[in-house]
Scaffold this active site. Structure first.
Site, PDB file in Angstrom:
ATOM      1  N   ARG A  98       0.864  -1.182   0.000  1.00 29.96           N
ATOM      2  CA  ARG A  98       0.000   0.000   0.000  1.00 29.96           C
ATOM      3  C   ARG A  98       0.900   1.231   0.000  1.00 29.96           C
ATOM      4  O   ARG A  98       2.107   1.134   0.137  1.00 29.96           O
ATOM      5  CB  ARG A  98      -0.918   0.009   1.238  1.00 29.96           C
ATOM      6  CG  ARG A  98      -0.186  -0.373   2.513  1.00 29.96           C
ATOM      7  CD  ARG A  98      -0.658   0.335   3.720  1.00 29.96           C
ATOM      8  NE  ARG A  98      -0.469   1.763   3.659  1.00 29.96           N
ATOM      9  CZ  ARG A  98       0.698   2.381   3.890  1.00 29.96           C
ATOM     10  NH1 ARG A  98       1.801   1.697   4.164  1.00 29.96           N
ATOM     11  NH2 ARG A  98       0.766   3.693   3.823  1.00 29.96           N
ATOM     12  N   GLY A  99       0.277   2.400  -0.158  1.00 31.46           N
ATOM     13  CA  GLY A  99       1.035   3.642  -0.290  1.00 31.46           C
ATOM     14  C   GLY A  99       1.165   3.966  -1.769  1.00 31.46           C
ATOM     15  O   GLY A  99       1.545   3.117  -2.576  1.00 31.46           O
ATOM     16  N   ALA A 100       0.850   5.206  -2.129  1.00 27.10           N
ATOM     17  CA  ALA A 100       0.782   5.573  -3.547  1.00 27.10           C
ATOM     18  C   ALA A 100       2.058   5.252  -4.330  1.00 27.10           C
ATOM     19  O   ALA A 100       1.995   4.620  -5.387  1.00 27.10           O
ATOM     20  CB  ALA A 100       0.416   7.052  -3.677  1.00 27.10           C
ATOM     21  N   ARG A 131      -7.239  -0.604  -7.135  1.00 29.18           N
ATOM     22  CA  ARG A 131      -7.624   0.403  -6.147  1.00 29.18           C
ATOM     23  C   ARG A 131      -7.852   1.713  -6.890  1.00 29.18           C
ATOM     24  O   ARG A 131      -6.963   2.175  -7.603  1.00 29.18           O
ATOM     25  CB  ARG A 131      -6.568   0.564  -5.058  1.00 29.18           C
ATOM     26  CG  ARG A 131      -6.426  -0.668  -4.176  1.00 29.18           C
ATOM     27  CD  ARG A 131      -5.740  -0.355  -2.869  1.00 29.18           C
ATOM     28  NE  ARG A 131      -6.584   0.460  -1.991  1.00 29.18           N
ATOM     29  CZ  ARG A 131      -6.132   1.071  -0.886  1.00 29.18           C
ATOM     30  NH1 ARG A 131      -4.855   0.982  -0.555  1.00 29.18           N
ATOM     31  NH2 ARG A 131      -6.955   1.771  -0.130  1.00 29.18           N
ATOM     32  N   GLN A 174      -2.719   2.083  10.381  1.00 30.25           N
ATOM     33  CA  GLN A 174      -1.426   2.180   9.688  1.00 30.25           C
ATOM     34  C   GLN A 174      -0.437   3.042  10.456  1.00 30.25           C
ATOM     35  O   GLN A 174       0.766   2.804  10.386  1.00 30.25           O
ATOM     36  CB  GLN A 174      -1.627   2.746   8.274  1.00 30.25           C
ATOM     37  CG  GLN A 174      -2.356   1.814   7.328  1.00 30.25           C
ATOM     38  CD  GLN A 174      -3.823   2.138   7.215  1.00 30.25           C
ATOM     39  OE1 GLN A 174      -4.441   2.605   8.179  1.00 30.25           O
ATOM     40  NE2 GLN A 174      -4.407   1.909   6.055  1.00 30.25           N
ATOM     41  N   ASP A 200      -2.647  10.414  -2.125  1.00 32.60           N
ATOM     42  CA  ASP A 200      -2.954   9.340  -3.061  1.00 32.60           C
ATOM     43  C   ASP A 200      -3.330   9.879  -4.433  1.00 32.60           C
ATOM     44  O   ASP A 200      -3.182   9.182  -5.427  1.00 32.60           O
ATOM     45  CB  ASP A 200      -4.075   8.471  -2.498  1.00 32.60           C
ATOM     46  CG  ASP A 200      -3.583   7.620  -1.344  1.00 32.60           C
ATOM     47  OD1 ASP A 200      -3.200   6.470  -1.590  1.00 32.60           O
ATOM     48  OD2 ASP A 200      -3.554   8.115  -0.198  1.00 32.60           O
ATOM     49  N   LYS A 225      -5.366   9.729   3.227  1.00 32.45           N
ATOM     50  CA  LYS A 225      -6.045   8.887   4.203  1.00 32.45           C
ATOM     51  C   LYS A 225      -7.095   9.659   4.991  1.00 32.45           C
ATOM     52  O   LYS A 225      -6.886  10.811   5.353  1.00 32.45           O
ATOM     53  CB  LYS A 225      -5.006   8.284   5.154  1.00 32.45           C
ATOM     54  CG  LYS A 225      -5.583   7.425   6.257  1.00 32.45           C
ATOM     55  CD  LYS A 225      -6.408   6.255   5.730  1.00 32.45           C
ATOM     56  CE  LYS A 225      -5.621   5.307   4.874  1.00 32.45           C
ATOM     57  NZ  LYS A 225      -6.427   4.189   4.364  1.00 32.45           N
TER      58      LYS A 225
END
Length: 312
Positions: free
Chosen positions: A44-46, A74, A174, A215, A226
């Site tokens: 995860r994470g852009a 996503r 997170q 993102d 987020k």
């Protein structure tokens, strides 16, 4: 340690769902496995999703249906589709050209994170800074170092970091699970706080700057990040604290004119009716679970990318 890499014909990535208790590397050989890893947030994470998307095109071996499925895994983070498209552009040249393009995406991300860390640290004034952040924006969200937490790491290396206040980041924690793990590994002073404590601590003068990742950044500077980021932006505006977005240029989506055009992913019931596998709400409770929110550009002090500082 790299969060994601190409090793001996497969994608290797840290399974972030097991942190902080276990640090396990997954070996991913198919698009199905990679899509599963993306959707369950093992990766995860852009920036990391951009790299995953590029490597996934190599795994797809020209299968357009698989590539389209990967691209849509996503919807909010623009980097995933960008990484897929950058690697897929080389499909007519053969698999080796696609792999070379994917490796460039990885290497460019490493260089971008280093540049963002330095540019962000240069931008912030003060000798001993108290930073607030939400979610996880460190090396786990990229390949190495990260975006907003990359700035924190640079400040720490320069001896300019007093403390990080990390929001827990409900519902998947997170911040509690990943950010504190990374801060501990770098030896940076930090404390964990409840999400709802963020605006109050800003009002109490406990913070010198808020740093978040992104993102997707719309053409006008509106930023999706987020859930909880917008509340921090409002608190920072009221308290007169700089609110800074740190993200690579690839996160800026010129095709999206403003935040109202960003599709916000709803991640369904299970994440908020239960906590770590234990149900906390009555059976059948309806939910609304947006994974992201949008901070309007007029609440953002600056956007720091690997190439420039933008002041919306």
């Amino acid at each position: 340690m790299r969060t994601i890499d190409w090793v001996d014909g497969a994608v290797e990535l840290v399974d972030q769902t097991l942190l902080p208790d276990k640090c396990v590397m997954l070996r991913v050989r198919t698009v199905d496995e990679l899509v599963d890893a993306i959707q369950r947030l093992a990766v995860r994470g852009a920036p990391a999703l951009g790299v995953a998307g590029a490597f996934g095109v190599v795994l797809a071996d020209g299968d357009q249906a698989q590539i389209a499925r990967l691209r849509a895994a996503r919807p909010t983070a623009v980097n995933l589709a960008w990484g897929v498209d950058r690697a897929a552009a080389h499909l007519p040249e053969g698999r080796e050209a696609v792999l070379a393009a994917a490796l460039r995406v990885r290497d460019d991300d490493i260089a971008a994170c280093k540049a963002m860390g330095e540019r962000g640290a240069d931008l912030l004034e003060g000798e001993r800074l108290r930073i607030m952040t939400v979610c996880n924006t460190g090396g786990l969200a990229a390949v190495e170092r990260g975006t907003a937490l990359g700035v924190v790491q640079t400040l720490h290396e320069r001896g300019r970091l007093a403390e990080v206040l990390a929001l827990e980041t409900r519902p998947l924690l997170q911040g509690a699970r990943l950010t504190t793990w990374e801060l501990g590994r770098m030896g940076a002073p930090h404390r964990l706080i409840a999400d709802s404590a963020g605006p109050y601590l800003l009002a109490q003068g406990e913070v010198d700057a808020v740093l978040i990742g992104a993102d997707r950044i719309a053409a006008n500077g509106d930023t999706a990040n987020k859930i909880g980021s917008y509340a921090l932006a409002l608190g920072a505006e009221r308290a007169g604290v700089p609110f800074i977005v740190v993200a690579p240029e690839t996160t800026i989506d010129q095709a999206t004119p403003s935040g109202e055009h960003i599709r916000i992913e709803d991640r369904g019931d299970e994440e908020i009716v239960s906590f770590w596998g234990v149900r906390v709400a009555p059976e059948g409770t309806p939910t609304l679970n947006p994974a992201f929110d949008v901070t309007p550009h007029d609440l953002i002090t600056a956007i720091v990318t690997d190439k420039r500082v933008i002041r919306p």
